[in-house]
Scaffold this active site. Structure first.
Site, PDB file in Angstrom:
ATOM      1  N   GLY A   1       0.858  -1.123   0.009  1.00 58.44           N
ATOM      2  CA  GLY A   1      -0.152   0.057  -0.005  1.00 58.44           C
ATOM      3  C   GLY A   1       0.971   1.102   0.083  1.00 58.44           C
ATOM      4  CB  SER A   2      -0.153   4.618   0.999  1.00 56.78           C
ATOM      5  OG  SER A   2      -0.562   4.472   2.150  1.00 56.78           O
TER       6      SER A   2
ATOM      7  CD  GLU B   1       6.935  -5.619  -2.370  1.00 51.72           C
ATOM      8  OE1 GLU B   1       7.267  -4.666  -3.159  1.00 51.72           O
ATOM      9  OE2 GLU B   1       7.426  -6.874  -2.176  1.00 51.72           O
TER      10      GLU B   1
ATOM     11  N   GLY C   1       2.532   2.093   5.349  1.00 50.57           N
ATOM     12  CA  GLY C   1       3.624   1.182   5.547  1.00 50.57           C
ATOM     13  C   GLY C   1       4.614   1.746   6.840  1.00 50.57           C
TER      14      GLY C   1
ATOM     15  CB  CYS D   1       3.030  -0.156  -6.800  1.00 47.54           C
ATOM     16  SG  CYS D   1       3.396  -1.660  -7.518  1.00 47.54           S
TER      17      CYS D   1
END
Ligand code: NAD
Length: 517
Positions: free
Chosen positions: A247-248, A269, A252, A303
């Site tokens: 995610g963002s 990630e 994270g 991403c």
């Protein structure tokens, strides 16, 4: 049913995948729990309500944890190739259901049907990879310094793996994690994005059938649903040794701190800010195709989407002209209609972020080259369709330094040596994907050297997006440092043990230490 749903066979796809109007969102396999907050899933394609999912309450979560803990005790004892056999069957089921699942991904997330099918293909590919790996999972043997001793290392299952995923790859990211975790002997609990909960229900239905056919216990694959508060149940839970979170960067940083506070492991990630460097030796035709697909594919919601194009001043005008011409060809509309190139953004918040980015780049001194805007009228009723835009900008603009999850491409100019372009490419906090377009071997190798790209992915003569599952996937710096999928990414799902065996009647100590009684 909406026109879109009936024209493109969505109703049939939902039926095939076992999706109802109302779905319990917590499952350990064939058992379901439903006492949390209800999530309604609306399609960004036409704005229609697709279905509802009941979220996970603390009591539901507890049931899941108990089932997962029990299942792990049994699952870890199965030989790894047998676990691989179950993953092989799962891959075959995905082959059978590729079209309905690809369609659901497209309708619930908004990416093109082709990309939806591609996402399911990635799941199939990782299953194949994991099946082969289930006969390997090898450690090393070492020579002991002590006579009559043998040393080796082996990998054991870790336990319960918690998976938190983003909306933009609503099924593949789960499979990247689970296919490996399962052959490693772990059990998984998945919290999909609250923006794509029905994709989660469909996947859980598919794997639950496979586990049932093999008479395996409840809890090997578990599903929970809800917003960040449900994700937090896992990040704060000592019983979960590994949390894999996609995610963002904002998310994270919170997840990493929560998991580290209990000394758990996290696999992160996170966001990217990916650039293609275009040198004077680039093939311009290839560059334009790579850059346009990278910038507008999945409506800029990958991403690995191309956010920055760093072009040498000697070819800048030529590239600029070709790019503008290519953008005129783009067809924006229903992603299930294969004539369209660009589908919708996920929701109204994403549209607002896109509009703000365009305002901001102008406010910072940038120039709009291909104008954006939100599309209205027939076919655009969901309010989520936007025009892919290009702005001429500078690398140090605040907005350029940020990942805007939308089809906005920044055109940047470099002069002189390639090292100036590499410095720009690396001059952001993110470190996911990068590329160089050049036919010059020296430039390509410089880009790939230790003085080159600082990203987890560095490509030559292809764009920034579209990774294969065989390589380890992930990025450096604020992208989080995690690696998933191919190569030796499996190791994070296991615990490593070093074994030393003495087959003599003496007990010599290492480093020659004497200790006689
Ligand atoms: P997001 O960060 O808003 O949400 C991702 C997931 O995290 C969701 O399931 C959400 O519920 C959960 N979450 C949010 N806050 C949490 C918290 N405090 N504790 C636990 N869980 C929490 O991201 P998004 O909008 O769904 O996805 C887009 C972002 O994901 C982009 O930044 C994109 O670059 C990134 N992404 C990265 C990769 C990669 O492999 N590097 C892949 C896909 C997406």
């Amino acid at each position: 049913m909406t026109n879109t749903a009936s024209t493109f066979g969505i109703h049939e796809a939902l039926k095939t995948l076992g999706i109802q109007d109302k779905n319990p969102g917590t499952s350990t396999g064939s058992q379901f729990f439903a006492s949390g907050t209800v999530i309604s899933s609306y399609s960004p394609v036409d704005g229609a309500l697709i279905g509802k999912v009941t979220g996970t309450s603390a009591a539901d979560y507890d049931q899941v944890m108990q089932a997962a803990g029990k299942a792990f005790l049994e699952w870890r004892q199965k030989p790894a190739p047998l676990r691989g056999e179950v993953v092989r069957q799962f891959g075959n089921k995905l082959r059978e259901l590729k079209e309905p699942l690809g369609k659901l991904v497209s309708y619930e997330m908004g990416k093109s049907y082709q990309e939806g099918l591609g996402e399911v293909q990635e799941m199939i590919d990782i299953c194949d990879f994991a099946v082969g790996l289930s006969r390997q999972l090898h450690g090393l043997t070492m020579h002991s310094e002590r006579p009559g001793h043998r040393m080796y290392e082996q990998y054991h299952p870790l336990g319960i793996v918690g998976i938190i995923s983003a909306f933009n790859f609503p099924v593949a990211v789960w499979a990247w994690n689970t296919a490996l975790a399962w052959i490693c002997g772990d059990v998984c609990i998945w919290k999909p994005s609250e923006k794509t909960p029905l994709c989660g229900i469909a996947c859980q239905n598919i794997i639950a059938g496979v586990l049932k056919d093999n008479d395996l216990p409840e809890g090997i694959s578990c599903l929970i649903n809800g917003d960040y508060t449900v994700g937090e149940m896992m990040t704060q839970d000592q019983r979960i040794p590994l949390v894999s979170a996609t995610g963002s960067i904002r998310m994270g940083k919170i997840v990493a701190q929560a998991v580290a506070a209990r000394l758990g492991k996290s696999l992160l990630e996170l966001g990217g800010n990916n650039a293609i460097i275009v040198t004077p030796d680039a093939d311009i035709k290839m560059t334009i195709i790579g850059a346009v697909f990278g910038a507008v594919g999945t409506a800029g919601q990958r991403c690995t989407s191309t956010r920055r194009l760093i072009v040498h001043d000697s070819i800048y005008d030529q590239v600029k002209e070709a790019l503008v011409a290519a953008y005129q060809q783009l067809r924006i509309g229903n992603p299930l209609d294969e004539n369209n190139h660009v589908g919708p953004l996920i929701d109204a918040d994403a549209v607002a972020n896109y509009s703000n980015a365009l305002k901001k780049v102008v406010a910072e001194g940038g120039t709009i080259l291909v104008d954006g805007g939100v599309l209205k009228g027939e076919g655009y009723e969901s309010g989520c369709y936007v025009k892919p835009a290009i702005a001429e900008a500078k690398n140090d603009f605040e907005i350029v330094q940020h990942e805007t999850f939308a089809p906005v491409l920044y055109l940047l100019k470099y002069s002189g040596d390639l090292k100036n372009a590499i410095a720009m490419q690396n001059g952001v906090v993110q470190g996911l994907s990068s590329a160089i377009m050049t036919n010059n071997l020296r430039e390509a190798e410089q880009f790939l050297s230790a003085n080159g790209s600082d990203c987890g992915i560095a490509n030559v003569n292809i764009g920034t997006s579209g990774a294969e599952i065989g390589g380890a996937f992930g990025g450096e710096k604020e992208t989080g440092g995690g690696r998933e999928s191919g190569s030796d990414a499996w190791k994070i799902y296991m615990r490593r043990q070093t074994n030393t065996i003495n087959y003599t009647t003496d007990l010599p100590l290492a480093q020659g230490i004497k200790f006689d009684l």
